[in-house]
Design a protein around this motif. Structure first.
Motif, PDB file in Angstrom:
ATOM      1  N   PHE A  59      41.166  40.715  26.224  1.00 23.35           N
ATOM      2  CA  PHE A  59      41.962  41.064  25.060  1.00 23.35           C
ATOM      3  C   PHE A  59      43.055  40.029  24.784  1.00 23.35           C
ATOM      4  O   PHE A  59      43.493  39.304  25.675  1.00 23.35           O
ATOM      5  N   GLU A  60      43.457  40.012  23.522  1.00 15.94           N
ATOM      6  CA  GLU A  60      44.599  39.209  23.090  1.00 15.94           C
ATOM      7  C   GLU A  60      45.812  40.129  23.052  1.00 15.94           C
ATOM      8  O   GLU A  60      45.764  41.209  22.463  1.00 15.94           O
ATOM      9  N   GLU A  61      46.885  39.699  23.690  1.00 15.52           N
ATOM     10  CA  GLU A  61      48.107  40.498  23.705  1.00 15.52           C
ATOM     11  C   GLU A  61      49.134  39.896  22.749  1.00 15.52           C
ATOM     12  O   GLU A  61      49.458  38.718  22.841  1.00 15.52           O
ATOM     13  N   ILE A  62      49.606  40.699  21.821  1.00 14.11           N
ATOM     14  CA  ILE A  62      50.655  40.265  20.901  1.00 14.11           C
ATOM     15  C   ILE A  62      51.927  41.010  21.264  1.00 14.11           C
ATOM     16  O   ILE A  62      52.042  42.224  21.069  1.00 14.11           O
ATOM     17  N   LYS A  63      52.873  40.277  21.829  1.00 15.09           N
ATOM     18  CA  LYS A  63      54.125  40.895  22.258  1.00 15.09           C
ATOM     19  C   LYS A  63      55.055  41.071  21.069  1.00 15.09           C
ATOM     20  O   LYS A  63      55.148  40.198  20.199  1.00 15.09           O
ATOM     21  N   THR A  64      55.740  42.196  21.033  1.00 13.27           N
ATOM     22  CA  THR A  64      56.644  42.511  19.930  1.00 13.27           C
ATOM     23  C   THR A  64      58.067  42.648  20.466  1.00 13.27           C
ATOM     24  O   THR A  64      58.299  42.693  21.670  1.00 13.27           O
ATOM     25  N   GLY A  65      59.002  42.703  19.546  1.00 10.21           N
ATOM     26  CA  GLY A  65      60.394  42.887  19.942  1.00 10.21           C
ATOM     27  C   GLY A  65      61.226  41.651  19.676  1.00 10.21           C
ATOM     28  O   GLY A  65      60.767  40.665  19.083  1.00 10.21           O
ATOM     29  N   MET A  66      62.460  41.667  20.123  1.00  8.37           N
ATOM     30  CA  MET A  66      63.407  40.599  19.854  1.00  8.37           C
ATOM     31  C   MET A  66      62.904  39.262  20.387  1.00  8.37           C
ATOM     32  O   MET A  66      62.481  39.151  21.535  1.00  8.37           O
ATOM     33  N   GLY A  67      62.957  38.262  19.528  1.00  7.14           N
ATOM     34  CA  GLY A  67      62.568  36.921  19.925  1.00  7.14           C
ATOM     35  C   GLY A  67      61.095  36.612  19.804  1.00  7.14           C
ATOM     36  O   GLY A  67      60.672  35.475  19.998  1.00  7.14           O
ATOM     37  N   THR A  68      60.281  37.616  19.457  1.00  6.43           N
ATOM     38  CA  THR A  68      58.836  37.381  19.358  1.00  6.43           C
ATOM     39  C   THR A  68      58.393  37.078  17.936  1.00  6.43           C
ATOM     40  O   THR A  68      57.304  36.534  17.731  1.00  6.43           O
TER      41      THR A  68
END
Length: 249
Positions: A199-208
């Protein structure tokens, strides 16, 4: 320009000047091909449009399927230096194939695929082609037709996969939106790994650069994780668990 298939012949014996851990490393043809089944695809140059948008990414996507069908390695060979090839691999996040610099064009010339691209300011470059090599011997070549421009009709990953196994299925691509420290995200990733799903992980949140508004726009939800399989929205970790429980055993 005469471009001739050399199926049944051995690959050219040469030494490639590569970089590993910020050091020079010489890699021979024997090291790349001996006792292996290897796919090679070659292209005019790193960072060029078709190479970056289609040719390289699709081979990278299908690499797990190729390996499931007996391929040991996939090589992208281009008449570029090691620094350019390494930077290109990082920019496109290539994980499943090896980019091999043929900076002096020795391999490409030996293949009979060296062509003059001086009209584009490229000098001598490789014609676009792909091949299946078994223990150093070329079993099959797909050479792009001699047409003006940069034809891309037969050296693509799907054509090669169809040759190796006409019944092979296109893998289901998986994307997971996550956030650092989220236990439900960790559970979703563990579930996917337990079912051997890459899988491809797309990180979310501050700075992403990816916010909850982005997640809501694509999934209809603002919470994480959000899992997509084969273009279908599955949902969170509980939804993913239900998805796997409904699959045939």
């Amino acid at each position: 320009m005469k471009l001739t298939s050399i199926e049944g012949q051995s690959v050219p014996q040469t030494v490639f000047r590569t970089r590993a851990n910020h050091q020079w490393r010489d890699v021979s043809s024997a090291e790349l091909f001996k006792d292996k089944t290897v796919i090679v695809f070659s292209l005019p140059g790193a960072y060029t449009p078709t190479c970056s948008s289609s040719h390289l990414p699709r081979y990278n996507e299908l690499a797990p399927t190729f390996r499931a069908n007996g391929v040991d390695d996939i090589l992208c060979i281009s008449v570029n230096d090691a620094f350019v090839m390494d930077a290109w691999a990082k920019e496109l996040a290539v994980e499943n194939i090896h980019l091999i610099p043929d900076g002096n064009a020795e391999f490409t010339n030996g293949m009979g695929m060296l062509v003059d691209k001086s009209d584009l300011g490229f000098g001598k470059r490789s014609w676009r082609y792909s091949m299946l090599v078994k223990n150093g011997v070329i079993e099959k070549m797909f050479i792009e037709p001699d047409k003006p421009g940069d034809p891309f009709e037969v050296s693509d990953a799907d054509t090669m996969l169809h040759y190796i196994n006409p019944e092979a299925r296109d893998p289901e691509f998986v994307t997971v939106f996550t956030r650092e420290g989220c236990p439900h995200c960790a559970r979703a990733k563990a579930l996917l790994k337990a079912h051997d799903m890459t899988f491809e992980e797309i990180k979310t949140g501050m700075g992403t650069g990816v916010s909850s508004r982005t997640i809501r726009a694509v999934s209809g939800h603002s919470t994480v994780p959000q899992v997509f399989i084969g273009g279908k929205h599955i949902g969170g970790a509980d939804d993913l668990e239900k998805y796997f429980s409904c699959l045939p055993h």
